[in-house]
Design a protein around this motif. Structure first.
Motif, PDB file in Angstrom:
ATOM      1  N   MET A   1       0.830  -1.213  -0.153  1.00 19.98           N
ATOM      2  CA  MET A   1      -0.380   0.189   0.318  1.00 19.98           C
ATOM      3  C   MET A   1       0.849   0.883   0.266  1.00 19.98           C
ATOM      4  N   LYS A   2       1.819   1.356   0.638  1.00 12.22           N
ATOM      5  CA  LYS A   2       3.418   2.011   0.549  1.00 12.22           C
ATOM      6  C   LYS A   2       3.589   2.927  -0.853  1.00 12.22           C
ATOM      7  N   TYR A   3       3.659   1.796  -1.200  1.00  3.64           N
ATOM      8  CA  TYR A   3       4.525   2.273  -2.562  1.00  3.64           C
ATOM      9  C   TYR A   3       3.008   3.168  -3.840  1.00  3.64           C
ATOM     10  N   LEU A   4       1.403   2.658  -3.193  1.00  3.35           N
ATOM     11  CA  LEU A   4       0.433   3.215  -4.146  1.00  3.35           C
ATOM     12  C   LEU A   4       0.431   4.375  -3.964  1.00  3.35           C
ATOM     13  N   ILE A   5       0.595   4.827  -2.790  1.00  3.90           N
ATOM     14  CA  ILE A   5       1.065   6.018  -2.742  1.00  3.90           C
ATOM     15  C   ILE A   5       1.857   6.820  -3.090  1.00  3.90           C
ATOM     16  N   ILE A   6       2.955   6.538  -3.321  1.00  5.93           N
ATOM     17  CA  ILE A   6       4.189   7.394  -4.259  1.00  5.93           C
ATOM     18  C   ILE A   6       3.316   7.146  -5.748  1.00  5.93           C
ATOM     19  N   VAL A   7       2.739   6.296  -6.158  1.00  2.00           N
ATOM     20  CA  VAL A   7       1.935   6.366  -7.601  1.00  2.00           C
ATOM     21  C   VAL A   7       0.496   7.711  -7.985  1.00  2.00           C
ATOM     22  N   ALA A   8       0.193   7.560  -6.092  1.00  7.15           N
ATOM     23  CA  ALA A   8      -1.104   8.531  -6.494  1.00  7.15           C
ATOM     24  C   ALA A   8      -0.402   9.957  -6.246  1.00  7.15           C
ATOM     25  N   ALA A   9       0.902  10.254  -5.511  1.00  3.01           N
ATOM     26  CA  ALA A   9       1.516  11.788  -5.712  1.00  3.01           C
ATOM     27  C   ALA A   9       2.686  11.880  -7.082  1.00  3.01           C
ATOM     28  N   LEU A  10       2.313  11.022  -7.799  1.00  2.00           N
ATOM     29  CA  LEU A  10       3.176  11.254  -9.534  1.00  2.00           C
ATOM     30  C   LEU A  10       2.261  11.516  -9.980  1.00  2.00           C
ATOM     31  N   CYS A  11       1.291  11.281  -9.962  1.00  2.50           N
ATOM     32  CA  CYS A  11      -0.290  11.477 -10.516  1.00  2.50           C
ATOM     33  C   CYS A  11      -0.672  12.290 -10.668  1.00  2.50           C
TER      34      CYS A  11
END
Length: 131
Positions: A1-11
């Motif tokens: 889940m933690k790395y999906l946060i980075i994906v949302a931030a990059l989006c």
């Protein structure tokens, strides 16, 4: 889940660029789903994160979208939400502190040796026999 946060931030950071409308719909879905996951994780704490990500979820909701029609406003919002996701990501990483060696306060006590062999006395018809 933690790395999906980075994906949302990059989006969010990619959303600063002028892209087709399809990307912004995709970004709304990703960001709102990640905000919803964080809301469920933070619901017991009732902290700043809960309130912040409820607002993010409302703002990026793909079912009832909010339209500002001005790109500069969305650039500011995308940057702010991207930074919010990044900051939340770094709060999830445990901080490594310098551990001091553990000391055990124990008194020295000499242990008397014990033998493992035992002498068992069995009584047989009145006679003591050692085995």
């Amino acid at each position: 889940m933690k790395y999906l946060i980075i994906v949302a931030a990059l989006c969010c950071f990619i959303g600063i660029i002028s892209l087709p409308f399809v990307y912004y719909t995709f970004m709304r879905i990703i960001v709102s789903l990640m905000a919803l996951i964080i809301i469920f994780n933070e619901i017991r704490s009732r902290s700043f994160w809960l309130i912040a990500f409820i607002l993010v979820f409302i703002l990026f909701n793909p079912l009832l979208p909010v339209y500002y029609y001005l790109k500069p406003i969305w650039i500011f919002i995308d940057m702010l939400v991207g930074l919010l996701f990044i900051y939340y990501f770094f709060t999830l990483i445990p901080k490594k502190g310098i551990k001091e060696p553990e000391t055990i306060d124990a008194e020295y006590k000499e242990i008397t040796p014990k033998t493992r062999d035992r002498i068992i006395k069995i009584k047989k018809h009145g006679n003591n026999t050692n085995i």
